[in-house]
Design an enzyme around this catalytic site. Structure first.
Site, PDB file in Angstrom:
ATOM      1  N   LEU A 147      46.079   1.626 -47.380  1.00  0.00           N
ATOM      2  CA  LEU A 147      46.428   0.204 -47.387  1.00  0.00           C
ATOM      3  C   LEU A 147      45.948  -0.513 -48.645  1.00  0.00           C
ATOM      4  O   LEU A 147      45.365  -1.599 -48.571  1.00  0.00           O
ATOM      5  CB  LEU A 147      45.934  -0.480 -46.114  1.00  0.00           C
ATOM      6  CG  LEU A 147      46.755  -0.113 -44.860  1.00  0.00           C
ATOM      7  CD1 LEU A 147      46.192  -0.788 -43.624  1.00  0.00           C
ATOM      8  CD2 LEU A 147      48.229  -0.478 -45.036  1.00  0.00           C
ATOM      9  N   CYS A 150      54.237  14.071 -47.103  1.00  0.00           N
ATOM     10  CA  CYS A 150      55.211  15.065 -46.664  1.00  0.00           C
ATOM     11  C   CYS A 150      56.591  14.438 -46.498  1.00  0.00           C
ATOM     12  O   CYS A 150      56.710  13.342 -45.943  1.00  0.00           O
ATOM     13  CB  CYS A 150      54.801  15.626 -45.306  1.00  0.00           C
ATOM     14  SG  CYS A 150      53.551  16.874 -45.451  1.00  0.00           S
ATOM     15  N   ALA A 158      51.787  17.749 -49.185  1.00  0.00           N
ATOM     16  CA  ALA A 158      51.162  18.974 -48.672  1.00  0.00           C
ATOM     17  C   ALA A 158      52.169  20.115 -48.782  1.00  0.00           C
ATOM     18  O   ALA A 158      53.233  20.073 -48.174  1.00  0.00           O
ATOM     19  CB  ALA A 158      50.749  18.767 -47.223  1.00  0.00           C
ATOM     20  N   GLN A 173      49.421  19.111 -53.861  1.00  0.00           N
ATOM     21  CA  GLN A 173      48.431  19.317 -52.803  1.00  0.00           C
ATOM     22  C   GLN A 173      48.754  20.641 -52.117  1.00  0.00           C
ATOM     23  O   GLN A 173      49.862  20.814 -51.603  1.00  0.00           O
ATOM     24  CB  GLN A 173      48.501  18.175 -51.778  1.00  0.00           C
ATOM     25  CG  GLN A 173      47.417  18.280 -50.719  1.00  0.00           C
ATOM     26  CD  GLN A 173      47.492  17.165 -49.697  1.00  0.00           C
ATOM     27  OE1 GLN A 173      48.442  17.084 -48.931  1.00  0.00           O
ATOM     28  NE2 GLN A 173      46.487  16.311 -49.663  1.00  0.00           N
ATOM     29  N   TYR A 211      43.503  19.191 -40.720  1.00  0.00           N
ATOM     30  CA  TYR A 211      44.195  20.462 -40.940  1.00  0.00           C
ATOM     31  C   TYR A 211      43.142  21.561 -41.130  1.00  0.00           C
ATOM     32  O   TYR A 211      41.941  21.311 -40.924  1.00  0.00           O
ATOM     33  CB  TYR A 211      45.171  20.328 -42.117  1.00  0.00           C
ATOM     34  CG  TYR A 211      46.262  19.326 -41.802  1.00  0.00           C
ATOM     35  CD1 TYR A 211      47.173  19.583 -40.764  1.00  0.00           C
ATOM     36  CD2 TYR A 211      46.360  18.114 -42.468  1.00  0.00           C
ATOM     37  CE1 TYR A 211      48.154  18.651 -40.426  1.00  0.00           C
ATOM     38  CE2 TYR A 211      47.334  17.179 -42.132  1.00  0.00           C
ATOM     39  CZ  TYR A 211      48.231  17.454 -41.109  1.00  0.00           C
ATOM     40  OH  TYR A 211      49.183  16.536 -40.766  1.00  0.00           O
ATOM     41  N   ARG A 228      52.366   4.652 -48.725  1.00  0.00           N
ATOM     42  CA  ARG A 228      53.577   3.982 -48.226  1.00  0.00           C
ATOM     43  C   ARG A 228      54.102   2.908 -49.158  1.00  0.00           C
ATOM     44  O   ARG A 228      55.310   2.699 -49.238  1.00  0.00           O
ATOM     45  CB  ARG A 228      53.294   3.407 -46.826  1.00  0.00           C
ATOM     46  CG  ARG A 228      53.168   4.502 -45.783  1.00  0.00           C
ATOM     47  CD  ARG A 228      52.456   4.031 -44.554  1.00  0.00           C
ATOM     48  NE  ARG A 228      51.050   3.755 -44.816  1.00  0.00           N
ATOM     49  CZ  ARG A 228      50.190   3.341 -43.897  1.00  0.00           C
ATOM     50  NH1 ARG A 228      50.591   3.134 -42.669  1.00  0.00           N
ATOM     51  NH2 ARG A 228      48.921   3.137 -44.220  1.00  0.00           N
TER      52      ARG A 228
HETATM   53  C1  LIG Z   1      55.249   9.807 -44.758  1.00  0.00           C
HETATM   54  C2  LIG Z   1      53.816  10.188 -44.985  1.00  0.00           C
HETATM   55  C3  LIG Z   1      53.500  11.497 -45.261  1.00  0.00           C
HETATM   56  C4  LIG Z   1      52.170  11.862 -45.522  1.00  0.00           C
HETATM   57  N1  LIG Z   1      51.869  13.152 -45.881  1.00  0.00           N
HETATM   58  C5  LIG Z   1      50.633  13.462 -46.312  1.00  0.00           C
HETATM   59  C6  LIG Z   1      50.362  14.715 -46.907  1.00  0.00           C
HETATM   60  O1  LIG Z   1      51.261  15.546 -47.126  1.00  0.00           O
HETATM   61  N2  LIG Z   1      49.101  14.986 -47.281  1.00  0.00           N
HETATM   62  C7  LIG Z   1      48.088  14.065 -47.128  1.00  0.00           C
HETATM   63  O2  LIG Z   1      46.954  14.354 -47.489  1.00  0.00           O
HETATM   64  N3  LIG Z   1      48.331  12.852 -46.610  1.00  0.00           N
HETATM   65  C8  LIG Z   1      49.573  12.519 -46.236  1.00  0.00           C
HETATM   66  N4  LIG Z   1      49.831  11.248 -45.799  1.00  0.00           N
HETATM   67  C9  LIG Z   1      48.782  10.224 -45.904  1.00  0.00           C
HETATM   68  C10 LIG Z   1      48.897   9.482 -47.243  1.00  0.00           C
HETATM   69  O3  LIG Z   1      48.638  10.343 -48.326  1.00  0.00           O
HETATM   70  C11 LIG Z   1      47.909   8.300 -47.318  1.00  0.00           C
HETATM   71  O4  LIG Z   1      46.608   8.798 -47.298  1.00  0.00           O
HETATM   72  C12 LIG Z   1      48.100   7.318 -46.175  1.00  0.00           C
HETATM   73  O5  LIG Z   1      49.481   7.016 -45.982  1.00  0.00           O
HETATM   74  C13 LIG Z   1      47.328   6.009 -46.396  1.00  0.00           C
HETATM   75  O6  LIG Z   1      47.718   5.400 -47.608  1.00  0.00           O
HETATM   76  P1  LIG Z   1      48.785   4.174 -47.629  1.00  0.00           P
HETATM   77  O7  LIG Z   1      48.230   3.091 -46.758  1.00  0.00           O
HETATM   78  O8  LIG Z   1      48.810   3.772 -49.092  1.00  0.00           O
HETATM   79  O9  LIG Z   1      50.086   4.692 -47.129  1.00  0.00           O
HETATM   80  C14 LIG Z   1      51.150  10.885 -45.480  1.00  0.00           C
HETATM   81  C15 LIG Z   1      51.488   9.565 -45.163  1.00  0.00           C
HETATM   82  C16 LIG Z   1      52.789   9.209 -44.941  1.00  0.00           C
HETATM   83  C17 LIG Z   1      53.114   7.773 -44.659  1.00  0.00           C
END
Ligand SMILES: Cc1cc2nc3c(=O)[nH]c(=O)nc-3n(C[C@H](O)[C@H](O)[C@H](O)COP(=O)(O)O)c2cc1C
Length: 366
Positions: free
Chosen positions: A313, A32, A69, A111, A193, A336
């Site tokens: 991660l 998001c 989302a 999504q 959600y 991230r």
């Molecule tokens: C800024 C931000 C916004 C996120 N928005 C969503 C989202 O819209 N829908 C979702 O399923 N997960 C969302 N997440 C979770 C990420 O999709 C992801 O599953 C999570 O950050 C772990 O992965 P990473 O360690 O590679 O960041 C968000 C995470 C971050 C950091």
């Protein structure tokens, strides 16, 4: 099995689902941006920020971009600043993004989401607190009148007719996603959600056909899948994002239930499970570390025939390559890390001796 040819990287092998071929297995997870207008004719409409954000990751070489989302209805937004896909103005703005992403040879996904009882909160960077009606907020809805956490509003318990109306909203959003040019739809069933709230006995206290047994708690998820699949073309893939565990010691959704649901999702036409965890209940202990959610994806992969993507991660090319080479997942989703480094796929390809498409104006740089 014969050894992979020199220079072969599983991370950069194309992947075909239905009629869509994704050029590699480095995928962008939904994130998001909370950067749309909250009210007025442009509410939920993608802005320059969204275009630049997704365009950069497409140029950066991710094979598939799952857009953040995007709410199926105004009250399904996490914050008033979320993207939406409930009207045609929103569709027009999204079309600009999908068209650019496709021009880079990258697959545009979206999504579609309803935030349930976690709706109506402020942007994360201003604290994420629940918003009242005077602050562009609204009363959230949920399977049961149980707030997410202390200080969060009491959600309205959905009637069966209201549940059916939200299912129809998911279908309408899917039709709009097709018009907007997306080639993958992901249903957001994770992170506590609305759909996740129905799945988990922790948030679903209903005594009707939508609560209680596994069959009843999964009914809404499967009805949404059926409604979406009915309008989403047969040749296009459908993903489902799940939280494989709520990380609760008691009364949470479990890994066993995830495996059981994964089989049903596949029967109902889902092509890939995006395996995340958590988000349903605050204050739970999560053993966060590199690749900490990968075992949940690997378990679904080992125990079902549904393809899976791992997330959480995953930050290093070697790490991502191993997840695929070990058969723990069919693709990796980066969140991230792609915010920090939009060109991560290019670096990974260089490190693994693979190739990723370079836009012509940049040929002289690689
Ligand atoms: C800024 C931000 C916004 C996120 N928005 C969503 C989202 O819209 N829908 C979702 O399923 N997960 C969302 N997440 C979770 C990420 O999709 C992801 O599953 C999570 O950050 C772990 O992965 P990473 O360690 O590679 O960041 C968000 C995470 C971050 C950091």
């Amino acid at each position: 099995m014969s050894a992979a040819p020199a220079g072969f990287a599983a991370l950069f092998a194309p992947y075909t689902l239905r009629s869509v071929t994704v050029p590699n297995r480095v995928w962008m997870a939904a994130m998001c941006q909370y950067s749309a207008e909250a009210v007025g004719p442009d509410a939920g409409v993608a802005q320059d920020w969204h275009f630049a954000h997704y365009a950069a990751r497409a140029v950066g070489g991710a094979g598939l971009i799952i857009q953040e989302a995007t709410a199926v209805s105004p009250e399904g937004r996490i914050s008033p600043y979320d993207l939406g896909i409930w009207n045609d103005t929103q569709v027009e703005a999204l079309r600009r993004i999908t068209s650019f992403v496709k021009a880079q040879g990258v697959v545009p996904g979206i999504q579609i989401a309803h935030a349930g009882r976690k709706a109506s909160t402020d942007r994360t960077w201003t604290g994420g607190a629940p918003l009242g009606p005077g602050e562009h907020g609204w009363q959230p809805v949920a399977p049961s009148a149980v707030p997410f956490a202390e200080g969060h509003p009491l959600p309205h318990e959905l009637t069966v007719d209201e549940i059916h109306a939200i299912t129809a909203r998911f279908a309408a959003a899917t039709e709009r996603a097709l018009t907007a040019g997306y080639e993958v739809v992901e249903i957001h069933g994770a992170h506590g959600y609305l759909i996740g709230e129905f799945l988990s006995p922790h948030s679903n206290k209903r005594t009707d056909e939508y609560g209680g047994s596994f069959e009843n708690r999964t009914r809404f998820a499967l009805e949404v899948v059926d409604a979406v699949r009915a309008v989403w073309p047969r040749e296009l893939p459908l993903f489902f994002r799940i939280s494989a565990t709520d990380w609760l010691e008691e009364d949470g959704w479990t890994g066993d239930e995830t495996v059981r649901l994964a089989r049903l999702l596949q029967e109902h036409g889902v092509d890939l499970l995006d395996v995340s965890t958590g988000g349903l209940a605050p204050g739970v202990k999560i053993p966060v570390g590199p690749g900490y959610q990968v075992p949940f994806a690997a378990r679904v992969k080992a125990e079902t025939s549904l393809p899976v993507a791992a997330v959480g991660l995953i930050t290093e090319p070697e790490q991502a390559e191993k997840i695929l080479a070990n058969g723990e997942a069919d693709a990796v989703l980066l969140g991230r890390e792609l915010l920090r480094e939009p060109y991560w796929a290019r670096r990974a390809a260089a490190e693994l001796g693979a190739e990723v498409r370079t836009p012509a104006p940049y040929h002289r740089s690689w």
